[in-house]
Write an enzyme that holds these catalytic residues in place. Sequence first.
Site: not given
Length: 175
Positions: A71, A73, A101, A104
């Site tokens: 991801h 992030e 999420c 993250c």
Amino acid sequence: MAESSESDREDTDGRDRATDRDRALVDRAIELAAEAVDEGNTPFGALLTVDGEVVAEARNETRTESDVAAHPELTLARRAARELDADERARCAMYASTEPCPMCATAVHYAGLGRVVFGVAGETLNDLTGDVVSIPCEEVIRRAGGETVVDGPVATEAAMALHESFYGDGPAGEP
């Protein structure tokens, strides 16, 4: 405390604190998310600033790297933790196309980033895809005892337009 809907959240603190510069940086994160799609990934992008200057950008790479943790992030939080000192990380702001999420958000907390600004709430994306772990970023950080300021959603329509073009009208794909 009464629960608030995503639209209520957009009209309260997170949006009220966001500036035009914040919106422009979230718009750039949405552009990065579109680039992720062009590269064969799902539509998520993020960037990192220190004292208002962009120092790094990342796109989702979960599909092309066959890595569920790729991801943007998480990538940026890890980079900040490796490359910046604690004072610089406290002055960092992460701008994300979509609310980080829980994985993250935890990385943001452990990295000690000062602020997160996001385009669309995970709960709103979940309404489209049906497979988002929709625990708000702010809740994850609060429950961890963190001090990161979380602002958003600040660009629901723009971010959701990209998600809708990618995911269609119903549950599909992984975030």
